[in-house]
Structure formats: structure tokens, C-alpha cells
Design an enzyme around this catalytic site. Structure first.
Site, mmCIF file in Angstrom:
data_model
loop_
_atom_site.group_PDB
_atom_site.id
_atom_site.type_symbol
_atom_site.label_atom_id
_atom_site.label_comp_id
_atom_site.label_asym_id
_atom_site.label_seq_id
_atom_site.Cartn_x
_atom_site.Cartn_y
_atom_site.Cartn_z
ATOM 1 N N ARG A 73 0.853 -1.196 0.000
ATOM 2 C CA ARG A 73 0.000 0.000 0.000
ATOM 3 C C ARG A 73 0.889 1.246 0.000
ATOM 4 O O ARG A 73 1.793 1.375 0.818
ATOM 5 C CB ARG A 73 -0.915 -0.006 1.221
ATOM 6 N N ARG A 129 -4.448 2.048 17.357
ATOM 7 C CA ARG A 129 -5.147 1.464 16.204
ATOM 8 C C ARG A 129 -4.916 2.393 15.005
ATOM 9 O O ARG A 129 -4.303 3.434 15.133
ATOM 10 C CB ARG A 129 -6.643 1.346 16.522
ATOM 11 N N LYS A 130 -5.459 2.004 13.855
ATOM 12 C CA LYS A 130 -5.299 2.854 12.672
ATOM 13 C C LYS A 130 -6.042 4.174 12.867
ATOM 14 O O LYS A 130 -6.935 4.294 13.725
ATOM 15 C CB LYS A 130 -5.790 2.139 11.427
ATOM 16 N N GLY A 164 -16.035 -7.434 1.613
ATOM 17 C CA GLY A 164 -15.983 -8.881 1.754
ATOM 18 C C GLY A 164 -16.156 -9.404 3.160
ATOM 19 O O GLY A 164 -16.352 -10.611 3.364
ATOM 20 N N CYS A 185 -13.956 -2.455 4.619
ATOM 21 C CA CYS A 185 -13.059 -1.615 3.810
ATOM 22 C C CYS A 185 -13.809 -0.988 2.642
ATOM 23 O O CYS A 185 -13.428 0.069 2.148
ATOM 24 C CB CYS A 185 -11.884 -2.440 3.296
ATOM 25 N N GLY A 186 -14.867 -1.647 2.193
ATOM 26 C CA GLY A 186 -15.683 -1.093 1.110
ATOM 27 C C GLY A 186 -16.688 -0.059 1.557
ATOM 28 O O GLY A 186 -17.440 0.476 0.740
#
Length: 586
Positions: A132, A246-247, A504, A509-510
Site C-alpha cells: 500500500r 489502532r489505525k 468482503g 473496507c468497502g
């Protein structure tokens, strides 16, 4: 180490080029935590949980009880040393068999390499990695695009690239022995993958037509570039912010359209004037996770343009110092805001500002909340006379090496060698002389998949990686999203664009919760009682000033039964008309 004094920057060049009309707006809807008294927090709770040791922040011994496995991995070996002390060189020389024979090197490959933007696809593509990039504001060049194409081409069927929902590139098929040279190649074209995964700050998002948009409020590119440079210490690695709980996501809003999706970011800068000065109101805490999704809420804070970096630094430090590190489902920043209360969290940010002060929010919000979101597909005039930008549809964000080379050629031939990526996984070619737009539109590349005029349902289609490459995904997403959409388009005609997002797994993430219709992968029972791929269907997500997260419409729908259900939803909820009825009326 980045010092606070280096953040005392004057951004005269970043201010809007001409005065903007202020749009006065009312108070924003309060988060549930804001409507009650701030919780009582013991002074001991405000003790920083990390300390600086040998140049890196590490969790103090007294706070290590009950921490999650990822925190233990960070404690055992600092992930950034793989980059900052060149540990990647030695790791890349080892075979996967050697790596798997040792716990520490196996953790390097499966966890710590994410700090370098490398994600091992152990489940489905053993020994292969997704890489990424960091691409602030989604701005890239033809040279960068060609280099990435050259990397993935050598990996055959496993080599491909995706445009992500954070205006970014991800490339696939990478093998570990190639990584040191790839990192050097990235640096040679001005790219980095550093600090793009795990407990780090993700790609700073901005207006995809920043600097060329006739209606923009402010050009977001200088801000997103500075944020990215600061967070990664100009791609050298910034250990001040590599051990977050965390992110963490950040965006800078520069348009009335809110292409930047501020309400799903941990920190969002919303343009606003105050007492004749330009700056930003601040939203905090937006996030998605399998167990909880929340929209960002007002911090009741405004910063002048020159304090964009100090504010970001202060928020990150408060989160780094005080965030909990137990259950990973409860470590995003909003959980800390809930625990301290908005005012308590604000106080922690304020005391970390260089001046020790943080102004209250401005009422002069510059975002026009009645603005109708514009479509960026096709040809549009830029603010620069005689130039246009062209928005191209990139079906579910997937590209092959030849596609990337062709995009680079078009950017060089018709524009200035620049490309823009969008959070909807599409691509914009800016700076095209208006006299050349017709020739560009006649290019064969635009006549096939990468159309400037996608169909009304295709233009709003977004899909995560899916189980083709992602070990966490439960279902295949990209090809299925295209197939279901094509079949639905044969059944119904819709009067306006509908945003359909596929993810998914529950990590979303989508971003299915912001879609008009969202599909979250799950397993369900087939007719024979055996597990088959399915989806939980969401409806009602909105983006823009009236943003709203969608809600479950129907759970555990077999993927083979999605087409009629989607057609039904479009008719009931969005004014679609069955094709046979439309044909009869014609």
C-alpha cells in the site's frame, strides 16, 4: 524526531486566493456522549501509557495487563526498525521456510512489515504481498504510475493494482526478495509505502479536483502533502506516531461536495472563517469496525490554517498517550472520546497544542450545506482558462500493468503527466487543453472499460479486494459486484445515480454503511443446508452535509439471490422502473 517548533509554519500560500462568502449554519447534531454531562475521569487515567525509550514510543510496563496480541508484537520488537535500521535487507534474504521457522521473523512478515505498507497474503497467496502506497490527496504522476506498472508486470496473474477508498494505490503480487529494490524505486519517483498499515495514520484524503475546481473553497493539496510529510518525517519514518492504539484516518475538506467523506474520518478539517481569518472547524472520531460504526462529531474547536499540523500532532499525541490497547474492537479513537467525554478529550488536545490553547468552533462554516453534489465523470472546465479535467470510470478500482501504462501515456499526451485518484476508486486526468478533449475522448482506451460516461449504476459502484487476494474476506467482491450490477441494469431503469458498495467482511473496507445500498460478505445456508457465500444488505447510507450511516435491510442473503432483491430495493426505495414497463411506456 519532529519537534513542535518545526510545526510553527505560516501557510500564507495555502489560504483561499480570494475572499469567500461565509455560509452561517446552525449547531450540528450532537453525538450521544455530548448530550450528557462529561464522565468523571480520575487523574491517574490521564497518565500517558507510553514512554519514549531509545527513540521509539513503547507501552509502559504498568499498562501491559490485558493487552492484545498486536501490542505484544510491538513490544517484542519495534516494527519501524525494519525500515529505519534497514532490517528489511536481512529479512528479504531469507526464504519463507526460514522465516516461518522462527516466531520473531514470522511475526515480522505477518505483522511488522505492515509498518512498511506490506501485507502478507498468507491464507490465499503464501509468500506474496500487497503493498500500500501513501498518495496524499490522490495526486500521482505518469512516472510514478509507470514505475508501479513495471513492478506488477513481472508478477504475472498475481500482479495487479487497485485504487482504494482512500485515494491511494495498492499493488499486488510482490515477493519479499524484491522489496528492498522496490522501496528504492519508490523513493526514486517520489513515492513511499511507509506507515500505511496497522497502527499508523492512513493516507490523507482531500478534494480530488483540488486546485483546478472552479467552485473549491480551498486547495487541499498543500495541507494533505504537509500532513503526509509530517506523519512520515518526509518518508524517513516518524516514530512519534508509529505506535498508535489502532489505525487513524485524516482528511481535509476543500469542496462543498464533501468528496472527502469527512464524517468517516478520525480527524476532519472543515473550512471555516473566524474573525476575518481562514481556518478549519474540527470533527473527530469517525470510524468503521466490525462491532461499531460512528460518524465523526464536532470537537467544538477551530484552528487557523497555520495550525493544521500542530492540531493534528496534538490529537495524535492524545490518542497515542491515552488510548486503550486491549480488545482491538474497542481501541479506535472514538472509544477514548466516549471514555473522557468530548470536553475531556478536547482538554487533552488543548494542553498538547504549542500555545496550550484551542479556540472554540466558528459559526462561519464555509461549506454550503444545500449544495448538490457534482458528478466528476466526463469533461469539466477547470478554473484555469482553456483547461479541462476528464473523469474516467475505473470499474471497482482494478487495473493491470498495461492499463496503468496507458493512463500514464494519456496523462502525458493530453495533460501535464498528472493523474488524480478518488475515494470512489475512479481516476481523473487534469490539465487537458480544452482543444484536445475531443481527441482524448476518441482514444480506444476510453471506449472500453475506462469510460468517461459509465452507466448510471456502474458510476457509483465500489468494491473492496474480496477473497481473491484478502484472507479476511468471506466472499468474492469485485467481479461479483460488476456481474450483479450488470444483471440489475437489465431488469430496472433508475432515475438517478445510486451508490452501491461491496465489502468482503465486517471490517468494511468497502464502506458499505455510507452507500445507498451496501453488501457485506457473510456465510449463509444454501438449499442443501451447506454454507454458501452470502451478504448482509444495508440501505440508506448518505454522504454530504446530511450524512447518515445505512442500516441493515436484510441479513444473510445468498449471493445467487441478490439480483432480484436489489431490483426490488431500487424500485421501492429509489424510484426505479422495471425495464418491461419502461419499454411499454416508450
Amino acid at each position: 524526531m519532529t519537534s513542535s517548533s518545526s510545526l510553527s509554519l505560516h501557510f500564507t500560500a495555502l489560504l483561499p486566493s480570494k475572499p469567500r462568502r461565509s455560509v452561517i449554519v446552525g449547531a450540528q447534531t450532537a453525538h450521544p456522549a455530548e448530550s450528557t454531562a462529561s464522565p468523571t475521569v480520575d487523574a491517574d487515567r490521564l497518565e500517558p501509557r507510553v514512554e519514549l525509550r531509545d527513540g521509539f514510543f513503547i507501552l509502559k510496563e504498568k499498562f501491559r495487563k490485558g493487552i492484545n496480541p498486536q501490542e505484544k508484537v510491538k513490544i517484542e520488537r519495534e516494527p519501524m526498525k525494519l525500515f529505519m535500521e534497514n532490517g528489511i535487507e536481512e529479512l528479504a534474504k531469507k526464504s519463507m521456510e526460514e522465516i516461518d521457522s522462527e516466531k520473531s521473523s514470522k511475526e515480522d512478515v505477518d505483522v511488522r512489515l505492515k509498518w512498511l505498507g506490506l501485507f502478507h497474503r498468507r491464507k490465499h497467496h503464501y509468500g506474496k504481498f500487497m503493498m500500500r502506497l501513501k498518495l496524499p490527496n490522490g495526486v500521482t504522476t505518469s512516472a510514478q504510475t509507470r514505475y508501479l506498472a513495471s513492478v506488477i508486470r513481472k508478477y504475472g496473474e498475481d500482479g495487479c493494482a487497485d485504487v482504494t477508498t482512500r485515494q491511494n494505490w495498492q499493488i499486488r503480487g510482490v515477493v519479499l526478495p524484491d522489496v528492498p529494490e522496490i522501496l528504492k524505486g519508490l523513493a526514486s519517483v517520489g513515492l513511499t509505502s511507509l506507515q500505511s498499515g496497522m497502527d499508523n495514520v492512513r493516507n490523507p484524503v482531500g478534494n480530488p479536483i483540488a486546485g483546478i475546481d472552479p467552485d473549491e473553497i480551498v486547495d487541499t493539496r498543500p495541507y494533505t502533502n504537509l500532513l503526509s510529510q509530517f506523519i512520515t518525517a518526509n518518508s524517513r519514518g516518524n516514530p512519534d506516531f508509529t505506535n498508535l492504539p489502532r489505525k487513524w484516518n485524516v482528511c481535509v475538506v476543500g469542496t462543498h461536495d464533501l468528496y472527502e467523506h469527512p464524517h468517516i474520518n478520525d480527524l476532519a478539517y472543515m473550512p471555516a472563517n473566524k474573525d476575518g481569518r481562514f481556518g478549519f472547524n474540527v470533527l473527530v472520531g469517525g470510524f468503521f469496525s466490525p462491532k461499531r460504526c460512528e460518524e465523526a462529531i464536532p470537537l467544538d474547536a477551530w484552528v487557523p490554517a497555520e495550525d493544521v499540523l500542530p492540531l493534528c500532532k496534538a490529537v495524535l499525541e492524545a490518542y497515542r498517550d491515552l488510548g486503550t490497547r486491549g480488545n482491538r474492537q474497542k481501541t479506535r479513537m472514538m472509544w477514548l472520546i466516549d471514555e473522557l467525554g468530548v470536553e475531556g478529550f478536547r482538554a487533552e488536545v488543548e494542553k498538547r497544542m504549542p500555545s496550550g490553547k484551542l479556540e472554540r468552533a466558528s459559526s462561519e462554516d464555509l461549506v454550503n450545506k444545500q449544495w448538490e453534489r457534482r458528478d466528476y465523470f466526463g469533461v469539466h472546465p477547470q478554473k484555469q482558462e482553456g483547461l479541462s479535467y476528464i473523469g474516467l470510470h475505473c470499474p471497482v478500482g482494478r487495473l493491470q500493468a498495461d492499463d496503468m501504462d496507458e493512463l500514464a501515456r494519456l496523462a502525458d499526451t493530453y495533460g501535464t503527466g498528472e493523474l488524480r485518484l478518488t475515494v470512489e476508486q475512479n481516476i481523473i486526468i487534469p490539465n487537458v487543453e480544452t482543444s484536445k478533449t475531443e481527441a482524448l475522448l476518441q482514444e480506444p482506451f476510453l471506449k472500453n472499460r475506462f469510460s468517461p460516461e459509465p452507466s448510471i449504476l456502474m458510476k457509483g459502484l465500489v468494491a473492496c479486494t474480496g477473497n481473491q487476494f484478502c484472507g479476511q474476506a468471506i466472499i468474492e467482491t469485485k467481479l461479483r459486484a460488476l456481474k450483479v450490477t450488470e444483471e440489475v441494469e437489465r431488469l430496472v431503469a433508475v432515475p438517478k445515480p445510486i451508490r452501491m458498495h461491496w465489502t468482503g467482511c465486517p471490517n468494511t473496507c468497502g464502506q458499505v454503511q455510507v452507500a445507498d445500498i451496501g453488501f457485506m460478505g457473510c456465510l449463509t445456508r444454501g438449499e442443501n443446508g451447506k454454507p454458501v457465500e452470502g451478504a448482509d444488505v444495508y440501505v440508506g447510507g448518505r454522504i454530504g452535509s446530511d450524512s447518515h450511516l445505512g442500516e441493515i435491510y436484510k441479513k444473510s442473503v445468498r449471493v445467487t439471490e441478490l439480483v432480484p432483491l436489489v431490483a426490488e430495493i431500487l424500485i421501492k426505495e429509489f424510484g426505479a422502473v422495471p425495464r418491461e414497463r419502461e419499454d411499454n411506456e416508450d
